[in-house]
Design an enzyme around this catalytic site. Structure first.
Site, PDB file in Angstrom:
ATOM      1  N   ILE A   1       0.857  -1.185   0.000  1.00 46.45           N
ATOM      2  CA  ILE A   1       0.000   0.000   0.000  1.00 46.45           C
ATOM      3  C   ILE A   1       0.889   1.229   0.000  1.00 46.45           C
ATOM      4  O   ILE A   1       1.776   1.361   0.850  1.00 46.45           O
ATOM      5  CB  ILE A   1      -0.945   0.014   1.214  1.00 46.45           C
ATOM      6  N   GLU A   2       0.677   2.081  -0.960  1.00 40.97           N
ATOM      7  CA  GLU A   2       1.476   3.315  -1.047  1.00 40.97           C
ATOM      8  C   GLU A   2       1.229   4.142   0.211  1.00 40.97           C
ATOM      9  O   GLU A   2       0.092   4.331   0.626  1.00 40.97           O
ATOM     10  CB  GLU A   2       1.086   4.065  -2.327  1.00 40.97           C
TER      11      GLU A   2
ATOM     12  N   LYS B   1       1.480   7.332   1.295  1.00 37.62           N
ATOM     13  CA  LYS B   1       0.684   8.558   1.399  1.00 37.62           C
ATOM     14  C   LYS B   1      -0.803   8.225   1.345  1.00 37.62           C
ATOM     15  O   LYS B   1      -1.610   8.825   2.063  1.00 37.62           O
ATOM     16  CB  LYS B   1       1.041   9.555   0.302  1.00 37.62           C
TER      17      LYS B   1
ATOM     18  N   CYS C   1      12.697   8.070  -1.834  1.00 39.57           N
ATOM     19  CA  CYS C   1      11.382   7.668  -2.318  1.00 39.57           C
ATOM     20  C   CYS C   1      11.418   7.496  -3.835  1.00 39.57           C
ATOM     21  O   CYS C   1      11.979   8.324  -4.559  1.00 39.57           O
ATOM     22  CB  CYS C   1      10.341   8.713  -1.932  1.00 39.57           C
TER      23      CYS C   1
ATOM     24  N   ASP D   1      14.827   8.689   2.679  1.00 42.30           N
ATOM     25  CA  ASP D   1      14.313   7.691   3.623  1.00 42.30           C
ATOM     26  C   ASP D   1      15.496   7.173   4.439  1.00 42.30           C
ATOM     27  O   ASP D   1      16.444   6.611   3.878  1.00 42.30           O
ATOM     28  CB  ASP D   1      13.653   6.522   2.885  1.00 42.30           C
TER      29      ASP D   1
ATOM     30  N   GLY E   1       5.018  11.290   7.777  1.00 44.91           N
ATOM     31  CA  GLY E   1       3.569  11.425   7.736  1.00 44.91           C
ATOM     32  C   GLY E   1       2.866  10.575   8.772  1.00 44.91           C
ATOM     33  O   GLY E   1       1.755  10.108   8.554  1.00 44.91           O
TER      34      GLY E   1
END
Length: 292
Positions: free
Chosen positions: A92-93, A95, A199, A206, A268
């Site tokens: 799952i991406e 963001k 990324c 990262d 995030g």
């Protein structure tokens, strides 16, 4: 609230995801915000195809920004520990995961258990989209009264960072890896805090700590450290970097057993910590490092 029906993610590219794009933040529950990406294309780059892989493992996620409303409209907060099996056809991406979690903010749920059940159902649907679900997503909510028990610790092992090495490669350089097969088989656990990649879509850095445990011919420590540093300008998602490290060490050093575990700093409100192992064992505890 009922699950939605979604299209098959085959052929979906990372650039089609919310990454690097201006996004509206929905504050009402919306599982359609989850954006699955197939694992297969990046695995194909490593020469991996089909259902048989040389590793097993999981992606350990921590969600630090989770909130919803109880039936009286009072906000509730929790942490979520999520374990995604590495055999899922999709990741799952991240963001989209953040946008999805934010959609709980002004949504009413009867209980924390209801939130946990909804998270597990939605994540399982996205991760297995297009295939029958063969294994469940591990998911546990930690409520505020449990926050004080959350530990911080460093990865166990002998630090490679103690070595004074010259580093000149900043894209993956597997030729730096080697093992002395004239020596007796040994077991050791090696760690480094110097893993950095970028990324795949946005190029944002990262940062991670990595632990490599193996049984086999002694691996050259200096070469391994220089190899890990060589990811510094490499663009790939966390899960893909760990699988690349696993496969490079597996094919170049030919250990009898190998596991690779990386803990990436959060972005995030999410951290992603992939773990891959050549052999069955208990997954590592989802315990954050000081940088996370």
């Amino acid at each position: 609230m009922t699950p939605h029906t979604f299209a098959h993610p085959a052929g979906v590219q990372p650039e089609h995801s919310p990454l690097g794009q201006i996004s509206a933040y929905a504050d009402r529950y919306d599982p359609a915000l989850l954006f699955p990406l197939p694992r297969a294309p990046k695995r194909a780059e490593l020469g991996l195809s089909g259902a048989t892989l040389p590793f097993m493992g999981a992606d350990l996620w921590t969600a630090y920004e989770l909130s919803w409303l109880n039936p009286r409209g009072k906000p509730q907060v929790a942490l979520a520990h999520i374990m995604v099996p590495s055999e899922t056809p999709n990741i799952i991406e991240s963001k989209s995961f953040k946008l999805y979690l934010n959609s709980f903010n002004n949504s009413v749920f009867d209980s924390a258990q209801a939130v946990q059940d909804r998270l597990r159902a939605d994540l399982s649907e996205a991760l297995w989209r297009g295939e029958a679900v063969r294994s469940s997503v591990g998911l546990k909510l930690l409520l505020p009264e449990q926050f004080g028990r959350e530990a911080v610790q460093a990865l166990d092992g002998l630090s490679l960072d103690r070595l004074d090495v010259e580093c000149t490669d900043y894209t993956p350089a597997p030729h730096l890896l080697g093992a002395d097969h004239s020596q007796a088989v040994m077991s050791e656990v090696l760690v480094s805090d110097l893993l950095k990649s970028n990324c795949l879509v946005t190029g944002q850095p990262d940062w991670a700590s990595v632990q490599i445990a193996y049984t086999g011919a002694p691996i050259d420590h200096a070469g391994l450290l220089r190899y890990l540093v060589s990811f510094r300008n490499h663009n790939e998602f966390h899960e893909q970097c760990v699988e690349r490290i696993f496969m490079d060490v597996w094919t170049r050093c030919k250990p009898l057993k190998l596991s690779v575990y990386a803990r990436y700093t959060r972005r995030g409100g999410l951290d992603i910590n992939p773990w891959r192992s050549s052999h069955p064992q208990q997954p590592p505890a989802n315990v954050r490092t000081a940088r996370q």
